[in-house]
Design an enzyme around this catalytic site. Structure first.
Site, PDB file in Angstrom:
ATOM      1  N   THR A 275     -12.623  -1.116   6.499  1.00 49.01           N
ATOM      2  CA  THR A 275     -11.710  -0.851   7.609  1.00 49.01           C
ATOM      3  C   THR A 275     -12.516  -0.583   8.872  1.00 49.01           C
ATOM      4  OG1 THR A 275     -10.101   0.707   8.535  1.00 49.01           O
ATOM      5  CG2 THR A 275     -11.528   1.554   6.796  1.00 49.01           C
TER       6      THR A 275
ATOM      7  N   CYS B 174      21.216  -2.984  -3.568  1.00 50.47           N
ATOM      8  CA  CYS B 174      21.242  -2.014  -4.653  1.00 50.47           C
ATOM      9  C   CYS B 174      22.320  -2.392  -5.667  1.00 50.47           C
ATOM     10  CB  CYS B 174      21.513  -0.624  -4.085  1.00 50.47           C
ATOM     11  SG  CYS B 174      21.626   0.655  -5.350  1.00 50.47           S
TER      12      CYS B 174
ATOM     13  N   ASP C  46      -0.803  -4.075  -0.655  1.00 49.87           N
ATOM     14  CA  ASP C  46      -0.758  -5.099  -1.702  1.00 49.87           C
ATOM     15  C   ASP C  46      -0.709  -4.546  -3.117  1.00 49.87           C
ATOM     16  OD1 ASP C  46      -3.488  -4.330  -2.230  1.00 49.87           O
ATOM     17  OD2 ASP C  46      -4.137  -5.676  -0.634  1.00 49.87           O
TER      18      ASP C  46
ATOM     19  N   GLN D 227      -4.916   1.778   3.229  1.00 46.77           N
ATOM     20  CA  GLN D 227      -4.017   1.219   4.237  1.00 46.77           C
ATOM     21  C   GLN D 227      -3.324  -0.029   3.690  1.00 46.77           C
ATOM     22  OE1 GLN D 227      -7.311   0.812   7.254  1.00 46.77           O
ATOM     23  NE2 GLN D 227      -5.680   1.371   8.634  1.00 46.77           N
TER      24      GLN D 227
ATOM     25  N   HIS E 256       0.184   3.405   3.933  1.00 47.58           N
ATOM     26  CA  HIS E 256       1.130   2.567   4.680  1.00 47.58           C
ATOM     27  C   HIS E 256       2.208   1.967   3.767  1.00 47.58           C
ATOM     28  CE1 HIS E 256      -1.978   2.002   8.163  1.00 47.58           C
ATOM     29  NE2 HIS E 256      -1.270   3.103   8.299  1.00 47.58           N
TER      30      HIS E 256
ATOM     31  N   ASN F 100     -18.629  -1.590   5.925  1.00 44.68           N
ATOM     32  CA  ASN F 100     -17.704  -2.516   6.567  1.00 44.68           C
ATOM     33  C   ASN F 100     -18.499  -3.748   7.001  1.00 44.68           C
ATOM     34  OD1 ASN F 100     -15.007  -3.048   7.469  1.00 44.68           O
ATOM     35  ND2 ASN F 100     -15.688  -2.763   9.576  1.00 44.68           N
TER      36      ASN F 100
ATOM     37  N   CYS G 237      25.136   0.620  -5.388  1.00 48.15           N
ATOM     38  CA  CYS G 237      26.026   0.807  -4.233  1.00 48.15           C
ATOM     39  C   CYS G 237      26.175  -0.414  -3.337  1.00 48.15           C
ATOM     40  CB  CYS G 237      25.637   2.031  -3.405  1.00 48.15           C
ATOM     41  SG  CYS G 237      23.989   2.613  -3.554  1.00 48.15           S
TER      42      CYS G 237
ATOM     43  N   CYS H  15      21.319   5.651  -2.040  1.00 51.93           N
ATOM     44  CA  CYS H  15      21.189   6.498  -3.234  1.00 51.93           C
ATOM     45  C   CYS H  15      19.750   6.838  -3.585  1.00 51.93           C
ATOM     46  CB  CYS H  15      21.870   5.838  -4.435  1.00 51.93           C
ATOM     47  SG  CYS H  15      21.009   4.386  -5.058  1.00 51.93           S
TER      48      CYS H  15
ATOM     49  N   PHE I 149      -3.427  -8.278   7.835  1.00 58.99           N
ATOM     50  CA  PHE I 149      -2.198  -8.421   8.606  1.00 58.99           C
ATOM     51  C   PHE I 149      -2.338  -7.902  10.038  1.00 58.99           C
ATOM     52  CE2 PHE I 149      -0.598  -8.319   4.186  1.00 58.99           C
ATOM     53  CZ  PHE I 149      -0.013  -9.569   4.187  1.00 58.99           C
TER      54      PHE I 149
HETATM   55 ZN   LIG Z   1      21.981   2.577  -4.033  1.00 62.39          ZN
END
Ligand SMILES: [Zn+2]
Length: 243
Positions: free
Chosen positions: A186, A147, A104, A101, A119, A212, A150, A130, A32
């Site tokens: 990396t 949620c 996935d 990092q 990450h 790498n 809430c 909540c 990415f």
């Molecule tokens: Zn909630």
């Protein structure tokens, strides 16, 4: 080189593995952040994938988030031989900490037992009100996940631009315990993740290894460096581990 690395691994009581996008390449997951990855196609993605944008326009954020991270495909991705190699480093008398990092979730899927997702992860979201956690199926149920309790819009557990990194201290602790630091897939460009190896460089008891597919500007700091396709490199190391 492969044999020496295997010997270091075999004699280690504790290994810390730092992984980046290169580990997931063989699973078909795009990097990415790389020059050919998704971020660089459109610089505004840093703007959209920020906590600011999430709090300003959560509906549009979720639309873009799901598209950018190809969330619909996430369930199709499977761990590859590199994830399995890392999991198999774990032995009765050897602990392995994985600091990744990658968002996935493939190290966990490969059943590595000690994974720090530096990450964050695409596989979970949290209700800001909540604190309840929601898994992938629930996140994908509606275009904008809310949620159940809430009704608040969920926030991804992926680290957004502007979010604080919460796992750094824990990662440093993992590295302090390691006899071997294995950095895989990396280029060590993203700060502060790329500062983590320095703790190992300062410890005389830690052997540092970088694998790498291309050179990095930190190669000279490592005890051993391999520039090779990861799948091929781990296969060669594995033959010596099996001996
Ligand atoms: Zn909630």
């Amino acid at each position: 080189m492969y044999e020496t690395i295997a010997l270091n691994i075999r004699s280690a009581d504790s290994i810390a593995v730092l992984t980046g996008a290169g580990v997931s390449t063989a699973s078909g997951i795009p990097d990415f952040r790389s020059s050919e990855g998704l971020w660089s196609e459109d610089h505004s993605r840093e703007y959209y994938m920020s906590s600011d944008y999430f709090y300003t326009n959560p509906e549009d954020f979720w639309k873009k988030y799901k598209a950018i991270f190809r969330m619909k495909l996430l369930k199709n991705y499977q761990p590859n031989s590199v994830h399995h190699f890392i999991r198999d480093l774990e032995q009765k008398d050897r602990s392995v900490s994985v600091i990744t990092q990658n968002v996935d979730g493939l190290h966990s899927l490969a059943q590595s037992s000690n994974v720090l997702e530096y990450h964050g992860t695409l596989n979970r979201s949290t209700c800001p009100a909540c604190g309840r956690s929601f898994l992938l199926d629930e996140i994908m149920r509606a275009p904008v996940p809310v949620c159940d309790d809430c009704g608040d819009i969920l926030k991804p557990d992926v680290l957004l631009f502007g979010d604080l990194i919460t796992g750094h201290e824990k990662a440093v602790e993992m590295i302090k315990q390691a006899d071997v630091l294995l950095v895989m897939g990396t280029s060590l460009l993203v700060t502060p993740f790329n500062l983590l190896p320095y703790d190992a460089f300062q410890q005389e008891y830690t052997t540092s290894i970088l694998i790498n597919n291309e050179p990095t500007d930190k190669d000279h700091l490592f005890d051993y460096v391999i520039h090779e396709d990861l799948t091929e490199a781990v296969q060669k190391i594995q033959t010596y581990l099996n001996e």
